[in-house]
Structure formats: structure tokens, C-alpha cells
Design a protein around this motif. Sequence first.
Motif, mmCIF file in Angstrom:
data_model
loop_
_atom_site.group_PDB
_atom_site.id
_atom_site.type_symbol
_atom_site.label_atom_id
_atom_site.label_comp_id
_atom_site.label_asym_id
_atom_site.label_seq_id
_atom_site.Cartn_x
_atom_site.Cartn_y
_atom_site.Cartn_z
ATOM 1 N N ALA A 1 0.891 -1.147 -0.160
ATOM 2 C CA ALA A 1 0.008 0.061 0.072
ATOM 3 C C ALA A 1 0.914 1.285 0.184
ATOM 4 O O ALA A 1 0.557 2.181 -0.601
ATOM 5 C CB ALA A 1 -0.961 -0.064 1.402
ATOM 6 N N GLY A 2 2.058 0.970 0.648
ATOM 7 C CA GLY A 2 2.829 2.390 0.783
ATOM 8 C C GLY A 2 3.531 2.694 -0.446
ATOM 9 O O GLY A 2 3.370 3.855 -0.868
ATOM 10 N N ILE A 3 3.944 1.846 -1.385
ATOM 11 C CA ILE A 3 4.364 1.815 -2.506
ATOM 12 C C ILE A 3 3.542 2.583 -3.595
ATOM 13 O O ILE A 3 3.937 3.424 -4.238
ATOM 14 C CB ILE A 3 5.110 0.700 -2.993
ATOM 15 N N LEU A 4 2.216 1.825 -3.562
ATOM 16 C CA LEU A 4 1.376 2.334 -4.382
ATOM 17 C C LEU A 4 0.833 3.667 -4.169
ATOM 18 O O LEU A 4 0.298 4.101 -4.995
ATOM 19 C CB LEU A 4 0.057 1.292 -4.417
ATOM 20 N N VAL B 1 2.557 6.280 -3.331
ATOM 21 C CA VAL B 1 3.259 7.174 -4.128
ATOM 22 C C VAL B 1 2.973 7.314 -5.566
ATOM 23 O O VAL B 1 2.940 6.309 -6.387
ATOM 24 C CB VAL B 1 5.010 6.988 -4.076
ATOM 25 N N SER B 2 2.474 8.536 -6.162
ATOM 26 C CA SER B 2 2.008 8.683 -7.342
ATOM 27 C C SER B 2 2.979 8.374 -8.507
ATOM 28 O O SER B 2 4.172 8.413 -8.294
ATOM 29 C CB SER B 2 1.275 9.931 -7.612
ATOM 30 N N ARG B 3 2.499 7.889 -9.614
ATOM 31 C CA ARG B 3 3.409 7.681 -10.891
ATOM 32 C C ARG B 3 4.087 8.674 -11.396
ATOM 33 O O ARG B 3 5.189 8.712 -11.712
ATOM 34 C CB ARG B 3 2.622 6.882 -11.955
ATOM 35 N N GLY B 4 3.570 9.870 -11.070
ATOM 36 C CA GLY B 4 4.210 11.191 -11.534
ATOM 37 C C GLY B 4 5.421 11.386 -10.806
ATOM 38 O O GLY B 4 6.533 11.901 -11.463
ATOM 39 N N GLN B 5 5.666 11.020 -9.555
ATOM 40 C CA GLN B 5 6.984 11.121 -8.955
ATOM 41 C C GLN B 5 7.894 10.190 -9.725
ATOM 42 O O GLN B 5 9.126 10.953 -9.782
ATOM 43 C CB GLN B 5 6.547 10.674 -7.511
ATOM 44 N N THR B 6 7.679 9.048 -9.857
ATOM 45 C CA THR B 6 8.371 8.285 -10.688
ATOM 46 C C THR B 6 8.804 8.874 -12.096
ATOM 47 O O THR B 6 10.135 8.784 -12.536
ATOM 48 C CB THR B 6 8.022 6.787 -10.882
ATOM 49 N N GLU B 7 8.177 9.361 -12.738
ATOM 50 C CA GLU B 7 8.055 9.834 -14.121
ATOM 51 C C GLU B 7 8.814 11.096 -13.807
ATOM 52 O O GLU B 7 9.989 11.223 -14.730
ATOM 53 C CB GLU B 7 6.879 10.123 -14.921
ATOM 54 N N ALA B 8 8.632 11.993 -12.964
ATOM 55 C CA ALA B 8 9.488 13.198 -12.838
ATOM 56 C C ALA B 8 10.757 12.952 -12.512
ATOM 57 O O ALA B 8 11.840 13.537 -13.037
ATOM 58 C CB ALA B 8 8.673 14.109 -11.731
ATOM 59 N N ALA B 9 11.239 11.842 -11.698
ATOM 60 C CA ALA B 9 12.517 11.438 -11.386
ATOM 61 C C ALA B 9 13.366 11.148 -12.514
ATOM 62 O O ALA B 9 14.607 11.469 -12.646
ATOM 63 C CB ALA B 9 12.505 10.464 -10.301
#
Lengths: 404, 433
Positions: free
Chosen positions: A293-296, A298-306
Motif C-alpha cells: 500500500a505504501g509503494i502504491l 506514491v503517485s506515478r508522476g513522482q517516478t516519471e518526474a525523477a
Amino acid sequence: MTIQVVAFALILAAIWFLGRNIVHNLEELGKDFNFAFLNSRAGYDINQRLIEYSNDSTHGRAALVGILNTLLVAFLGCILATILGVIAGVLRLSKNWIVGRLMTVYVEGFRNIPLLLWIILIFAVMTEATPQPRDFRGEDAEASMILGDSVAVTNRGIYVPNVVFTRSLGGNEMTEAADGVEAAIIPSAVAMDWLLVLVLLVGGVLASKAIGRWATKTQEATGIRPPATLWMQIGVILGPFVLVMIALGATLDLPELRGFNFSGGIHMRNSLIALWFALSLYTGAFIAEIVRAGILAVSRGQTEAAFALGLRPNRTMNLVILPQAMRVIIPPLISQYLNLTKNSSLAIAVGYMDVRSTLGGITINQTGRELEGMLLLGLFYLVTSLVISGAMNIYNNSVKLKER
Amino acid sequence: MTNTPSFVRTQMLDPKDPPITEKGAVKWIRENLFSGWLNTILTIVSLYVIYWVLAHILPWSVGGIWNAESLTECREIRDASGIGYDVACWAVIADRWHQLLFGFYPSELYWRPILALILFGVAIAPILFDTAPRKLLIVTAIMPFAAYWLLWGGTIWGPLVTALGFVIGWAVLTYGAATLGALGATIGAIVVPLLYWLLVAGPLSGILGAALPIGIEAVPSDRFGGFMLAIVIGVAGIVMSLPLGIFLALGRQSDLFIINKCSVIFIEVIRGVPLIVWLFTASLLLNYFLPPGTNFDLMLRVIIMVTLFSSAYIAEVVRGGLAALPRGQYEGADSLGLDYWQSMQLIILPQALKISIPGIVSTFIGLFKDTTLVVFIGLLDPIGLSNAIRADSAWNGIYWELFIFIGLCFFIFCFSMSRYSQWLERKLNTGHR
């Protein structure tokens, strides 16, 4: 205000009613209320003890042995449960279909079947499905030790190598267990040695963090990270540790078969193993859900921005995803640790001598002091819970989002 | 020279099929199972684990023996049939399933717990599914008393007279408000029924029972066992702890200093100590706290303790629901001129309880699993019964079959409940808040 006064009066009345009943009932039974029984001779043996104890010791000492056993299994359980939970939680999100399904089966299986059943089941596996010590005898033995003849899995428990110090600093020396009573799982004669090693390790970790901070500061000031920082960090932890281990003459004490049983090494009883594994697997299933649940969260945008910033995947995980996921994971994780500690009282199912079996079991039966015994037992669990949740809350506050 | 191309295709080609590795099952397998070296290793390891587990369990369980009188007979049948490996002896389940489900409840009266269970299903339908007809709430109201009467039997007047207390309380609350004011009516609605239960109810049911002896065969608590016991303790615990938990949650959210502190202390003390210690307290210590001479049966003590225990957990769940409501709801209720109890009843609690149903269901799952702990104070829950069955010389030494049956039953109960709560969460998640 009226309600407050009425409620307060009602609560006082209830407490007075209960208190009067207790006093009355104690009088009727001819008992008094004192804790002197803690200083009298216990007269029973405890098969696993981390500190010196014999049946001549006091009930208070027996309670302390039980408390240490509870804390031991809770500590081991928390570590293993966290490892299992994180692995299962991450793997459940894996794109690999079979692995994901397998982890779902694990999580749902352990979450939906009572812990007590798992403890009994694992204990039954440990005692029924493992070889007896005598199967290890002879030229063509039916069973053999694993991991290069260092670990023996038997139906009496698991024997693992122990580290002994040939040039020990001493400590609270324990006399050799004489009358067939087996030695404790960590002989306390080497307490000072382990304390020294522990202090050095903690110091090493702190020093390595300081080096890390200095390196980052230098890098921020000059743009160049000092060379070999990682090696310095590893060295400052391992160097003193290896030196002191050599100085103390540390050697491995391997378990070996003598007569009908193994001797040497550390004997981990089936009760400890079953309780430890069952608690870890059970709590691990809950932790897996929390991690997922914790990993889910975090929104996908964070990964994409990184990624857009040019961070590599593992830097993304370490610097962007995990710090945010941790914030969601930590609070429920704390309550799982608390649950694990409280669930360790199920030790009664396999005869593990935890605080409930010593203070809350045999001591109460022998002295007839139910009220005092249960009070102390409840107090111990309450204080443990409050301490764990307090410590974890401090940590939680340090990683919490600083809002304005 | 005219610039004409030498060849122009006049008709379109059909698109070519994608390569065999890019479509259908092959593509799926490539992408999902063997997309990299790590994934490949994981897949192979998992396949091996699945193979290993199935290879050990399938032949053992499928080839199991269902018709035998004892474990020795099972082994004789197995040896006679010439199977080279060990097989399960499911005969113990065929022989003792009714004990695992009902304990030592008289077998000619099995219809009573079954009817109670059906009644319970009907009673909670309007709470769990909002498509169920609202009229079923009447069943919900009478269910606790009817279920008590069906399970324990005895005279019908006991539960009826007890239920009358609630009617009295409701009447005081509704009709007393005009003369006593809201606060007075609330206090009256608590005090009058309490006085009624303490002073009037006992003699009244005695008189009625003597005048009109209507009743069914009584079954004492020590005949209860198995999953029936687990369900009775779990359901009774949750149903009775709900009101208590709601009050505790309101107390913990309240601004009133004394009430707030008392609720916090109660909740934290209960949650800080494991259930098993509370159960031992119930069996060893409860007599110290009661007036001398009172003694009631172990099962009732366990239910009381479980109720207090789960009320602390329910309180935390409901507190979560109360905290999740937007502040505007509280302010809106205040601006309408509603007093505290009115705003709670009409505005706050209906919404807060609705969003805490998933949490309440998971508390119930936890409690239901924890009912296995009553084995340590001598009640015959499924695990206790498995020990009792093993004590019989016919089935001495049988472990796995019983554990698997018990585990499977628990799994079916708990898994379906957790599926329900997930379904509800999806339904309640309207996507905006």
C-alpha cells in the motif's frame, strides 16, 4: 459541565465498588496484597535463559528471565517479519505473474488463518518431520548436518555455531550447568566481550555516518566527492570489529554429536523456532500489505518526474519513492510490531518460557498470587507497548512531512 | 521522358501478422515471466516451489481415505491397497465433522444453531448491503434475543423480559424529552432500564415463567464448542462492543477533560495488553471484582472480556471514521442549531459509521481468529476439539488432517469477509472527498 460531574461520579462509584469487592474478597480468602513473593525461592527450572538462573533463584529473577525471553522472540520476530514483509510486498507488485500470485497466496493464507494454528502447525513440522539426533550417527547416517557441517536440524531443535572467546574479558561468570540442565542459549560468561563488540559496532556506524556527512559537505562545497568514501565508511565499521575479535581470540564453536545428543554451539529449541517463524510469517503477511500500500500510495508522476530529471532507477527508488513511501508505511508498521510483541504471549501453545509462562503461569500457580501476578504481567506488556510506540513515534516524527 | 514510376501497387496488402514472439501466449509469457534475467530466475524458483508443494500435498490429499473407523484402520487400508506413499486419513473428518462444527451440542438440536445463523445472516443483510429491504431492520432488532434463546434454550421469558428493558429505555428517550429535557431524557433512558434489569426483570421473568411455561430444551454452555463457539463469541463480542466502542470513540474525541482522559486510559490499557492475558484475567480474577458469592459461567465471562477488548479496537476504528469526516460537517450541524447528541445522531455518526464499516469488519476478522485463544482457559474451540479428538484412542496421532480442515474453515470465513470489506471500500470510494 453537568455531564462531566455525573460521569466522574459514576466512574468513581464504579472504582469504589470494584475496590471494595477486591478488599472484601481478599479478606474472605485470607490473602493480603503484597509483592514479597517476588523475593522467595522459585523452585522451578526454565529451559531457556539468557541470564543466570537456577531453581534456587527468586520468583522475581524467574520473571526477569521470562521477560528477556519474550523480548528475545519479539526482537527476532520483528526483524524477520520486516524482511519477509518487505520482500513479499515488493514481489507482490512484481510484473512477474507467477511470483505475484504466489505472494498473494502467502499473504492471504497467513492473514486469514489464526496465528495459533500456524504456531502449532510449525511446531508439529519441527518435531515430526525432522530427524532425531541419533539419525546423525554412524558411517551412512540417515541425516546429515547442513551448511558445511555447521548446522544440525533435529527434532530437539536447531543447533547452530556459537562464537566463543578464548581470551575472554569475563563478566558475570556462570558455573557449568551440572545436573543435566543444558546451558543457556547465550552463556552470560561472555557478556563483557559482546558488550565491547556492540559498543565498537555502534561507534563504527556513527563514525561512518559522520564520514558520509563530511563527504557530502565537501562535495557540496567543492563539487568533488572525496575519493574512497565508501571504503572509509566500511573500514571504520569493520576495522575495529575485526581487530577486537582477533584480540579476544574469537573462534567458532561448532555443534557436534556426542552420545545421543549434540553439544556445543547454540541450541535453539523447537518452541523458540516455531514461535519465531510463525510470528514472523504471520506478521510478515500483514507487513507485506502495508509495504504494498505504501509503494502504491506514491503517485506515478513522482517516478516519471525523477526519470525526467535523469535519475537512474535505483537512485529514483532510494531518493524519491522510498522516502515518500516510508511516511505511509511507518505508522501501521509500528502497530504490527506491537501486535507481534503482544502475540508472543501465544508461547503458551508450544511451551516457550516467556513472561506469561513464568510470572503469569508457574509463579501464580505456586504462590497463589493471581492478583499481583496478573497486575505485574499486564503492567509489563503495557509498558513495553508504550515504549515501542513512543520510540517509533519519535522516529515517525523525524521522517514526517514538515508542513507549514 | 515523362516521369512515371515503373510500378504502382493498385491494391493494399493485408497487414502481416506480428512475429510469433510478439503476440498471444508467447508474448505474454515473454513479458510477464521471462522479461529479464532476474525475472527468469524468480519464475523458475517459483515454479519449482509450486511443483515441490503440489508434489508433496496432492498425492497425499487426493488419495486420502474417507471410510475408516480409526487411524489404524486407515493405515491398514493404505497398506492393503499397495500405495507406496503416505496418504491422508480424511476419515477423521467424516467421523467427527459435527464435533468440529458444533462441539458437544446435542445432535438432535443442530437445527437451532443453524437457524440462529440464518437469522443472523438475515439480520445483518440490511447493515451490510444497502439494497436489502429496510424492513429487515426489525429482524436485526430482535436477533440478539432470538439467537440467545435458540442457542441456550430454556424459557422464552428471560430474553423477552430483557428485551423489554430496551423498549422502556427507548420510550423514556422518546416521550420523556418533552418533560425532562434532552439531557434528562438521555440520563433517564440509561438509568431507568438499568434499575428495571437489576430489580424488576429477575422476579418478573420468574413469575411469567411459572404462570406460562413456554420454552425449549435448555443447553448448558459447556456443551458449546467448535466453530459454533468461535462464531458465538466473535459475533456477541462485536455486536455488544459496537455501542461501547462508539461511546468510547466519542469520549476520546470529546472536549470534556475527564471523559476524554478516562476514554484514552481505558482504550490504551486494553490495547496494550494481549488478549490472552485478559482471558486469564477473566478466568482467574473476575471473581475478585464482583460481590462475594456471584459466580457465572466461563463462557459468559469470556464474552464479557472479549466485548471489553474489542470495544477498545472498535473505538479506534470509529475514531478514524470521525476524524475522516470534513470539519464542515461538524460546523454545518452546529450552524443548524442542533445540540451535541442531535448532531451526532443525525449528521456525524451515520457518515462516520458508514466509512468505518471496512475497519469494523477487519476488527471482526481479527477477533474471530483470536477466539481460538479460549482453548487456553478450557473452552472447546476448534483447536481444543482437535486435541479432544486426538485424545480418543481411535484417532490418536492424527494431526495434519484436522489442522487442514480447521484452517480451511477459518480461511473460508475470514477470506470471504475480507473480500466483502474490499468490495465495500471500492464502493464507498467515490473518488472525491
